[in-house]
Motif scaffolding. Structure first.
Motif, short mmCIF file in Angstrom:
data_model
loop_
_atom_site.label_atom_id
_atom_site.label_comp_id
_atom_site.label_asym_id
_atom_site.label_seq_id
_atom_site.Cartn_x
_atom_site.Cartn_y
_atom_site.Cartn_z
N PHE A 35 6.85 9.48 -89.10
CA PHE A 35 8.41 9.87 -88.82
C PHE A 35 9.04 10.12 -90.08
N MET A 36 9.14 9.30 -91.06
CA MET A 36 9.66 9.49 -92.18
C MET A 36 9.46 10.82 -92.94
N GLU A 37 8.16 10.97 -93.10
CA GLU A 37 7.70 12.24 -93.47
C GLU A 37 8.17 13.44 -92.79
N ALA A 38 8.41 13.36 -91.40
CA ALA A 38 8.95 14.64 -90.68
C ALA A 38 10.39 14.60 -91.07
N PHE A 95 12.76 9.98 -99.56
CA PHE A 95 12.92 8.55 -99.59
C PHE A 95 12.14 7.87 -100.67
N VAL A 96 12.66 7.10 -101.55
CA VAL A 96 11.66 6.52 -102.37
C VAL A 96 11.95 5.12 -102.26
N ASN A 97 10.87 4.47 -103.14
CA ASN A 97 10.97 2.88 -103.11
C ASN A 97 10.80 2.43 -101.44
N SER A 103 6.05 -5.27 -86.92
CA SER A 103 5.88 -6.52 -86.28
C SER A 103 4.49 -6.76 -85.82
N LYS A 104 4.03 -8.06 -85.61
CA LYS A 104 2.63 -8.40 -85.27
C LYS A 104 2.12 -7.71 -84.12
N ASP A 105 3.12 -7.62 -82.92
CA ASP A 105 2.52 -6.90 -81.74
C ASP A 105 2.49 -5.30 -82.15
N GLY A 106 3.00 -4.68 -83.12
CA GLY A 106 3.07 -3.41 -83.36
C GLY A 106 4.15 -2.65 -82.56
N LYS A 107 5.21 -3.42 -81.83
CA LYS A 107 6.19 -2.79 -81.08
C LYS A 107 7.56 -2.45 -81.80
N SER A 108 7.43 -2.77 -83.14
CA SER A 108 8.85 -2.65 -83.69
C SER A 108 8.34 -2.65 -85.25
N SER A 109 9.06 -1.65 -85.96
CA SER A 109 8.87 -1.29 -87.49
C SER A 109 10.39 -1.14 -88.20
N PHE A 110 10.19 -1.57 -89.31
CA PHE A 110 11.36 -1.34 -90.30
C PHE A 110 11.06 -0.76 -91.47
N VAL A 111 11.82 0.31 -92.01
CA VAL A 111 11.78 0.77 -93.37
C VAL A 111 13.03 0.74 -94.04
N GLN A 112 12.74 0.07 -95.33
CA GLN A 112 13.57 -0.10 -96.46
C GLN A 112 13.58 1.06 -97.41
N ALA A 113 14.42 1.73 -97.76
CA ALA A 113 14.18 2.86 -98.65
C ALA A 113 15.52 3.12 -99.33
N ASP A 114 15.36 3.89 -100.68
CA ASP A 114 16.49 4.49 -101.18
C ASP A 114 16.45 5.96 -100.95
N GLY A 115 17.62 6.64 -100.91
CA GLY A 115 17.56 8.10 -100.72
C GLY A 115 17.83 8.71 -102.03
N GLY A 122 23.54 21.32 -103.25
CA GLY A 122 22.86 20.89 -104.44
C GLY A 122 23.24 19.70 -105.32
N LYS A 123 24.18 18.98 -104.79
CA LYS A 123 24.74 17.90 -105.46
C LYS A 123 23.94 16.61 -105.16
N PRO A 124 23.83 15.81 -106.04
CA PRO A 124 23.21 14.67 -105.83
C PRO A 124 23.59 13.69 -104.86
N TYR A 125 22.87 13.09 -103.79
CA TYR A 125 23.34 12.21 -102.99
C TYR A 125 22.39 10.92 -102.97
N ARG A 126 22.91 9.99 -103.30
CA ARG A 126 22.22 8.61 -103.31
C ARG A 126 22.52 7.55 -102.51
N ASN A 127 21.95 7.13 -101.49
CA ASN A 127 22.18 6.01 -100.59
C ASN A 127 21.12 5.08 -100.28
N VAL A 128 21.34 4.21 -99.70
CA VAL A 128 20.37 3.09 -99.14
C VAL A 128 20.01 3.15 -97.85
N TYR A 129 18.85 2.92 -97.32
CA TYR A 129 18.79 2.80 -95.95
C TYR A 129 17.64 1.99 -95.52
#
Length: 162
Positions: A35-38, A95-97, A103-115, A122-129
């Motif tokens: 999903f993140m790669e897409a 997305f970096v970092n 979750s143990k049951d595989g029904k939920s996932s979280f992604v923490q990343a820097d944008g 072309g301007k830089p945009y840095r956010n956290v997600y």
């Protein structure tokens, strides 16, 4: 000393269940990465394949600071419309970092990343997600995207609500 049959049965049950349990987590981790790669490749077709037809997506952090969603999208068409609009706003999505937690049951996932993005001009945009995904039958049924609205509004001040 003889081992009680109940302990042997319990050990065998745990041993045979562990691979399936781990595979559920592993499959969810792979789908989350896909999903993140897409998103990074701006691939609407790949995103669509990972979305349930009745998916909902929220942006829970409002631009006003009040406890209200900045946006809510219901159904695959609306979620893909949001993605298409985001793809038009950004030249590069990276997305970096990334840290993925499942979750143990595989029904939920979280992604923490820097944008590490650039805007369409072309301007830089840095956010956290932080993303939260709920999965059913290999597809996202609910998602939430947490990004800093101050960073967003500073970059795109003409956005309604900023």
């Amino acid at each position: 000393m003889r081992t009680p049959i109940i302990l042997v049965a319990a050990a065998l049950t745990l041993a045979t269940a562990a691979p399936a349990f781990a595979d559920g987590q592993g499959a969810t981790e792979r789908r989350t990465a896909a999903f993140m790669e897409a998103l990074e490749r701006k691939n609407l077709t790949a995103l669509s394949a990972l979305l349930d037809p009745d998916v909902t997506m929220t942006l829970p952090l409002s631009f006003s600071g009040r406890k209200e969603d900045a946006a809510r999208f219901t159904g695959k068409a609306e979620v893909l419309g949001y993605a298409k609009n985001a793809f038009a706003m950004f030249g590069k999505i990276n997305f970096v970092n990334k840290k993925v937690t499942v979750s143990k049951d595989g029904k939920s996932s979280f992604v923490q990343a820097d944008g590490d993005f650039t805007t369409a001009d072309g301007k830089p945009y840095r956010n956290v997600y932080v993303y939260h995904f709920e999965w059913r039958d290999g597809r996202v049924i609910r998602s939430a995207e947490y990004g800093n609205p101050v960073t967003f509004c500073a970059t795109f001040p003409a956005t309604p609500g900023c």
